[in-house]
Each structure stands twice: as C-alpha cells, then as structure tokens.
Design an enzyme around this catalytic site. Structure first.
Site, mmCIF file in Angstrom:
data_model
loop_
_atom_site.group_PDB
_atom_site.id
_atom_site.type_symbol
_atom_site.label_atom_id
_atom_site.label_comp_id
_atom_site.label_asym_id
_atom_site.label_seq_id
_atom_site.Cartn_x
_atom_site.Cartn_y
_atom_site.Cartn_z
ATOM 1 N N HIS A 45 -7.842 -0.232 -10.865
ATOM 2 C CA HIS A 45 -8.370 -1.433 -11.520
ATOM 3 C C HIS A 45 -8.860 -2.371 -10.421
ATOM 4 O O HIS A 45 -8.075 -2.779 -9.560
ATOM 5 C CB HIS A 45 -7.288 -2.106 -12.359
ATOM 6 C CG HIS A 45 -6.742 -1.226 -13.440
ATOM 7 N ND1 HIS A 45 -7.246 -1.201 -14.723
ATOM 8 C CD2 HIS A 45 -5.745 -0.313 -13.407
ATOM 9 C CE1 HIS A 45 -6.572 -0.323 -15.440
ATOM 10 N NE2 HIS A 45 -5.656 0.237 -14.663
ATOM 11 N N ASP B 292 -2.996 4.193 -10.432
ATOM 12 C CA ASP B 292 -3.041 3.112 -11.425
ATOM 13 C C ASP B 292 -2.917 1.765 -10.719
ATOM 14 O O ASP B 292 -2.199 0.866 -11.178
ATOM 15 C CB ASP B 292 -1.968 3.285 -12.488
ATOM 16 C CG ASP B 292 -2.198 2.405 -13.724
ATOM 17 O OD1 ASP B 292 -3.279 1.763 -13.804
ATOM 18 O OD2 ASP B 292 -1.312 2.345 -14.589
#
Length: 371
Positions: free
Chosen positions: A32, A255
């Site tokens: 992200h 992640d």
C-alpha cells in the site's frame, strides 16, 4: 557455489570477506503506497525507496486510494505519480468494483493493459453474484483477480477468511478464472487452497512474514500488532509453514501498510489496521526460517522473487538483482526506516541479512555504502 531454484534462476553465492549472495531481486505483489489520497502516510517515492533498500525492484500497490483506480481517469492519476517518482518498477492494481463498494464491477477491458491485476483489497466482495461476474470478466480477458477474503458476517474470526475463500474457490472452478488469494492466515485457508489445487483450480496464494513468525500469543496492546487479518493461533502458523514446504503457498508478500503515528497510537482496539513490512521481510524470514532450518535459502528466494514474477506474468528480469550480506547482524529500528510508516511488530528484533546493493535494469538504485 551456484544453486538454482525450481524455476532455474541462479542464486550466486560468493565469498568476499563475508557470506554474500547475489540473487534475483524481490517482488512484492501486495503493498500500500497511499498515493493518491494520503501522502501523509506514504508516497510512491518513499515506498519505492524503502523497497529498493530491502532488495525489491518490483512492487504492486493495492487500490484502496482516493480516488479509487476504478476507471481510466482515476488510474491515470496514480500512473502519473509512478512515472514521476518511482525508483523501481511499480505496477498498480485496479479495483474489482466501482469505488471498492462491492456492488458494480469495473470495466475490466479499459483497465487491464495498465495494471498487474484486479483487487478490492481491504474489502471482501460480499455478493457472490458480483464476484461471479468479476471472475467471468477476468477469465474472458485473461486477467488475474486477487481477492482480500473477508466475510463481514464473521468479524475478524478465522471463519471470515476461510469461508469466503471456499466460496471463491467454487466460483473459480466454475469460471476457470486465474484467482489469487491475498494474505492467508488460517489453517483452514491453507487446506482449502491445497485441495483446490489438487482438483485443478487455477489458484495461487500469498502469506506475509508476520503470519509465519507471530501468533496471538505475542500480541500486546499496541498498534504495531494491529493488522487485517489479525494474528492467529500457533496451529495456524504451523499450517502456513507446511504450506510453504509443500507448495500450497506460492509466494510471500508483505502487505506493507503504512499509517501515521497518530493512527497507530491508539492501542489494539483503536489503531488503524496495518503494519509496514518491506524493510524487514528478508531479514526476519532469513533469520527465523532459513537459519533455523525450516526452509532453504533457495526456497525463500523463490517465494520472494521468482514465484510472484512467474504467477503475475511479469517476465524475467535478469538485470534485477539483490546483493545480501547473510552474516550482517543488526537490530531492527523502525525510526530508521525509509518508509514514512514505522509501525512493525518486529521492532527491536535482532536479525541476520542486510541488503548491500539493489540493481534495477542493471542500474544501482540502492547501495548500503552510500548511507
């Protein structure tokens, strides 16, 4: 000494006063980067620099952005930032549904040539009919669909994850879609994917370092232990490790999910979900899996490099390499991260393995000597 992975990539080991390897640079299919939308959390520039410093030359940012990359106009905003600021290859995802709301699928055809795959990461697609339409579109256009599996009816329980995985595997079997499961964390998820592979479903999956090395037993009331899915039980961790060994789990992704210090300061209940992982992934896995004899070094490089590159059809990149000093011992200090995010459960861990140089397309994009 030269060793090869199952995909034929050489890991070149050489002595230069220390135990140093030159290996295929790493690929992270689940990060992200927060731009556009929240540059106070992370930017394309800071995220790609953090990745390069850890041996990565390709990262794939998820679409929980503002605006959501659900149409060409919105996607172009992200692509322009990537072209301007990335120091390595950054291949974005488009969302599966408009606004990531789970109601209406995007126009896959208009987006497919500019993205690595499609995902609503951060949200599970709750409606089976919507997911079926998405898989049919992905199959027709030969795209990969990467699912964050979370059935909202079950909260953050293990059932929330594996029940939606089981639903999706049935749909993937019906459609023939290339289906990838994000950040699996439960034993039941591993077994469902194992059985689906045996039956011929075109499925792959990833897990993350924190699920392989930590369990609920290590959780403290701090934001650095807050992520989604949450840490599970020791039996779940053991099943994940077995999945690495038998090939059920195809790759390791981080992640990487940076937040502001304020957002992570509210304890386990109030903090935002997500931890950073790019700058700790290889050393924690090398130290606590490879050095302890759980998996081989060759398997770790496969999981972090050649396997994601193969599954996500990224092509070979022989000029992309990471040079790692396996004898270097250091203590993880999140205050020194290049990422704008500093929340990690691995803060203070002593680890082996330091990236000395990262080369992207043959050009040095990170060198430890330059620090």
């Amino acid at each position: 000494m030269k060793c090869t992975t199952s995909y034929g990539k050489e890991i070149i080991m050489r002595k230069s006063g220390a135990n140093v390897i030159v290996c295929p640079a790493f690929v992270d299919v689940h990060v992200h980067l927060r731009e556009p939308g929240r540059p106070d959390k992370e930017t394309i520039r800071t995220g790609s620099l953090a990745a390069a410093s850890a041996g990565y030359t390709c990262i794939c940012p998820m679409p929980n952005l503002d605006p959501v990359p659900d149409c060409r106009e919105n996607l172009e905003q992200e692509l322009e930032l990537i072209r301007r600021d990335a120091c390595i290859q950054v291949l974005p995802y488009a969302s599966i549904t408009m606004g990531r709301k789970g109601l209406e699928t995007v126009d896959f055809e208009s987006l497919k040539d500019s993205v690595v795959a499609f995902s609503d990461d951060g949200s599970g697609v709750q409606d089976s009919a919507v997911m079926l339409r998405a898989m049919e579109s992905a199959k027709a256009l030969d795209c990969i669909l990467a699912a964050h599996c979370e059935d909202n009816r079950y909260g953050d329980s293990p059932e929330s994850e594996w029940k939606q995985i089981e639903r999706d595997l049935e749909l993937a079997a019906r459609t023939g879609c290339a289906y990838h499961v994000c950040h699996i964390s439960t034993a039941r998820s591993v077994e469902a994917i194992r059985q689906a592979k045996r039956s011929g479903v075109d499925v792959s999956c990833e897990t993350a370092p924190h699920y392989l090395l930590l369990t609920q037993n290590e959780i403290r009331d701090e934001g650095r232990f807050k992520m989604n899915p949450p840490l599970r039980m020791p039996d779940d961790r053991d099943a994940l490790i077995q999945g690495l060994l038998d090939g059920t789990i195809d790759m390791i992704a981080t992640d990487h999910a940076p937040h502001t210090a304020a957002e992570k300061s509210l304890g386990l209940r109030g903090s935002a979900n997500g931890i950073v992982g790019l700058e700790t992934s290889f050393p924690v896995l090398y130290t606590y899996l490879v050095r302890k004899g759980v998996i081989t070094l060759e398997r770790l490089v496969e999981l972090m490099s050649t396997a994601p590159r193969k599954r996500f059809r990224l092509g070979e990149a022989p000029m992309d390499t990471a040079t790692m000093d396996l004898d270097a011992v250091w203590t993880i200090d999140s205050s020194r991260f290049r990422s704008m995010g500093h929340s990690t459960p691995f803060d203070g861990w002593e680890v082996y393995g330091r990236c000395l140089e990262t080369r992207y397309k043959g050009k040095t994009v990170y060198a430890f000597d330059n620090e």
